[in-house]
Design a protein around this motif. Structure first.
Motif, PDB file in Angstrom:
ATOM      1  N   SER A   1       0.830  -1.205  -0.103  1.00  0.00           N
ATOM      2  CA  SER A   1      -0.088  -0.044  -0.187  1.00  0.00           C
ATOM      3  C   SER A   1       0.881   1.321   0.003  1.00  0.00           C
ATOM      4  N   THR A   2       0.369   2.504  -0.244  1.00  0.00           N
ATOM      5  CA  THR A   2       1.041   3.533  -0.073  1.00  0.00           C
ATOM      6  C   THR A   2       0.619   4.675   0.864  1.00  0.00           C
ATOM      7  N   VAL A   3       1.442   5.316   1.375  1.00  0.00           N
ATOM      8  CA  VAL A   3       0.969   6.129   2.600  1.00  0.00           C
ATOM      9  C   VAL A   3       1.438   7.731   1.888  1.00  0.00           C
ATOM     10  N   SER A   4       0.610   8.513   1.958  1.00  0.00           N
ATOM     11  CA  SER A   4       0.845  10.010   1.458  1.00  0.00           C
ATOM     12  C   SER A   4       1.063  10.832   2.575  1.00  0.00           C
ATOM     13  N   GLY A   5       1.699  12.011   2.267  1.00  0.00           N
ATOM     14  CA  GLY A   5       2.084  13.000   3.182  1.00  0.00           C
ATOM     15  C   GLY A   5       2.236  14.235   2.505  1.00  0.00           C
ATOM     16  N   LYS A   6       2.368  15.312   3.504  1.00  0.00           N
ATOM     17  CA  LYS A   6       2.474  16.590   2.842  1.00  0.00           C
ATOM     18  C   LYS A   6       3.284  17.455   3.843  1.00  0.00           C
ATOM     19  N   PHE A   7       3.741  18.763   3.370  1.00  0.00           N
ATOM     20  CA  PHE A   7       4.356  19.848   4.305  1.00  0.00           C
ATOM     21  C   PHE A   7       3.200  20.996   4.207  1.00  0.00           C
ATOM     22  N   ASN A   8       2.969  21.172   5.468  1.00  0.00           N
ATOM     23  CA  ASN A   8       2.143  22.335   5.553  1.00  0.00           C
ATOM     24  C   ASN A   8       2.798  23.643   5.383  1.00  0.00           C
ATOM     25  N   ALA A   9       3.854  23.864   5.723  1.00  0.00           N
ATOM     26  CA  ALA A   9       4.498  25.221   5.766  1.00  0.00           C
ATOM     27  C   ALA A   9       5.817  25.138   4.574  1.00  0.00           C
ATOM     28  N   PHE A  10       5.743  25.948   3.729  1.00  0.00           N
ATOM     29  CA  PHE A  10       6.770  25.928   2.668  1.00  0.00           C
ATOM     30  C   PHE A  10       6.770  27.214   1.973  1.00  0.00           C
ATOM     31  N   GLU A  11       7.776  27.717   1.332  1.00  0.00           N
ATOM     32  CA  GLU A  11       8.027  28.820   0.692  1.00  0.00           C
ATOM     33  C   GLU A  11       8.901  28.391  -0.681  1.00  0.00           C
ATOM     34  N   GLY A  12       8.785  29.208  -1.710  1.00  0.00           N
ATOM     35  CA  GLY A  12       9.765  29.079  -2.783  1.00  0.00           C
ATOM     36  C   GLY A  12       9.335  30.414  -3.631  1.00  0.00           C
ATOM     37  N   LYS A  13      10.367  30.472  -4.648  1.00  0.00           N
ATOM     38  CA  LYS A  13      10.426  31.564  -5.593  1.00  0.00           C
ATOM     39  C   LYS A  13      10.828  31.206  -6.841  1.00  0.00           C
ATOM     40  N   LEU A  14      10.238  31.763  -7.939  1.00  0.00           N
ATOM     41  CA  LEU A  14      10.940  31.467  -9.209  1.00  0.00           C
ATOM     42  C   LEU A  14      11.217  32.877  -9.639  1.00  0.00           C
ATOM     43  N   GLU A  15      12.540  33.030 -10.183  1.00  0.00           N
ATOM     44  CA  GLU A  15      13.121  34.388 -10.896  1.00  0.00           C
ATOM     45  C   GLU A  15      13.231  34.133 -12.273  1.00  0.00           C
ATOM     46  N   GLY A  16      12.219  34.731 -13.088  1.00  0.00           N
ATOM     47  CA  GLY A  16      12.236  34.384 -14.473  1.00  0.00           C
ATOM     48  C   GLY A  16      10.583  34.596 -14.863  1.00  0.00           C
ATOM     49  N   GLU A  17      10.635  34.048 -16.145  1.00  0.00           N
ATOM     50  CA  GLU A  17       9.210  33.827 -16.578  1.00  0.00           C
ATOM     51  C   GLU A  17       8.882  32.510 -16.555  1.00  0.00           C
ATOM     52  N   PRO A  18       7.336  32.270 -16.007  1.00  0.00           N
ATOM     53  CA  PRO A  18       6.725  30.962 -16.074  1.00  0.00           C
ATOM     54  C   PRO A  18       6.564  30.430 -17.485  1.00  0.00           C
ATOM     55  N   ASP A  19       6.382  31.017 -18.545  1.00  0.00           N
ATOM     56  CA  ASP A  19       6.066  30.551 -19.747  1.00  0.00           C
ATOM     57  C   ASP A  19       7.443  30.245 -20.583  1.00  0.00           C
ATOM     58  N   ASP A  20       8.524  30.400 -19.974  1.00  0.00           N
ATOM     59  CA  ASP A  20       9.908  30.166 -20.516  1.00  0.00           C
ATOM     60  C   ASP A  20      10.837  30.168 -19.442  1.00  0.00           C
ATOM     61  N   LEU A  21      10.747  29.006 -18.706  1.00  0.00           N
ATOM     62  CA  LEU A  21      11.808  28.712 -17.546  1.00  0.00           C
ATOM     63  C   LEU A  21      13.400  28.556 -17.883  1.00  0.00           C
ATOM     64  N   LEU A  22      13.599  28.566 -19.147  1.00  0.00           N
ATOM     65  CA  LEU A  22      14.921  28.118 -19.456  1.00  0.00           C
ATOM     66  C   LEU A  22      16.130  29.150 -18.999  1.00  0.00           C
ATOM     67  N   ASN A  23      15.881  30.229 -18.615  1.00  0.00           N
ATOM     68  CA  ASN A  23      16.883  31.027 -18.062  1.00  0.00           C
ATOM     69  C   ASN A  23      16.677  31.269 -16.725  1.00  0.00           C
ATOM     70  N   SER A  24      15.508  30.579 -16.066  1.00  0.00           N
ATOM     71  CA  SER A  24      15.085  30.844 -14.671  1.00  0.00           C
ATOM     72  C   SER A  24      15.615  30.282 -13.395  1.00  0.00           C
ATOM     73  N   LYS A  25      15.660  30.804 -12.136  1.00  0.00           N
ATOM     74  CA  LYS A  25      16.185  30.156 -11.100  1.00  0.00           C
ATOM     75  C   LYS A  25      14.933  29.933 -10.245  1.00  0.00           C
ATOM     76  N   ILE A  26      15.005  28.807  -9.559  1.00  0.00           N
ATOM     77  CA  ILE A  26      14.000  28.115  -8.803  1.00  0.00           C
ATOM     78  C   ILE A  26      14.470  27.632  -7.329  1.00  0.00           C
ATOM     79  N   SER A  27      13.749  28.197  -6.309  1.00  0.00           N
ATOM     80  CA  SER A  27      14.302  27.762  -4.935  1.00  0.00           C
ATOM     81  C   SER A  27      13.086  27.775  -4.236  1.00  0.00           C
TER      82      SER A  27
END
Length: 174
Positions: A23-49
């Motif tokens: 069987s499979t157990v699922s989980g999640k994280f309730n507290a998180f943050e992140g950012k994308l520096e670039g353009e979402p429709d063309d990620l090639l030169n973007s930075k993601i954290s």
């Protein structure tokens, strides 16, 4: 270059792992943050954290959550965050392969995440938002999450492969 941040009210970060092989157990994280520096429709030169608070892990079972936060697994007291930093991005058809470094329990390893771009819209509040679906797999053993047990029948209690899944909505920052 635009900066986009995760809207935590409209996003979720989850994982799945096999339990007793059957069987499979699922989980999640309730507290998180992140950012994308670039353009979402063309990620090639973007930075993601991205980062997630280990203490916010939630599997629907308080005892299991406590075990996951312990030294047997994530060791939240010594390693309070999971982090990801992109290193390169490749376009694969309409989707992307995001390569980066994932750090868990003080161990950093390269990982590739599959990213599907959902589009850009204006929210009801006039904000510009972008949607993404992210999937990937890691081996928990690679990150020092080595606890396991064997049942009387010889089955493994916790599988090594962990499936990652995130549904993300990002808000463009002015």
């Amino acid at each position: 270059m635009a900066t986009w941040t995760i809207d935590t009210a409209h996003s979720e970060i989850g994982f799945k792992v096999k339990h007793l092989v059957i069987s499979t157990v699922s989980g999640k994280f309730n507290a998180f943050e992140g950012k994308l520096e670039g353009e979402p429709d063309d990620l090639l030169n973007s930075k993601i954290s991205f980062s997630a608070d280990i203490e916010s892990i939630h599997t629907g079972n308080e005892q299991r959550d406590g075990h996951l936060k312990s030294g047997d697994f994530f060791d939240a007291a010594a390693h309070p965050k999971l982090t990801f930093q992109s290193t390169s991005i490749e376009k694969k058809g309409d989707d992307y392969k995001v390569n980066g470094n994932l750090t868990l329990k003080g161990v950093t390893k390269p990982v590739t995440l599959n990213v599907e771009f959902g589009g850009v819209q204006k929210s009801l509040y006039g904000q510009t938002v972008a949607g993404f679906e992210v999937t990937g797999k890691i081996n928990r053993q690679d990150y020092g999450l080595t606890w396991s047990a064997v049942t009387e029948a010889g089955g493994v209690v916790v599988g090594d492969e962990v499936k990652l899944a995130a549904n993300l909505e990002l808000i463009k920052q002015d």
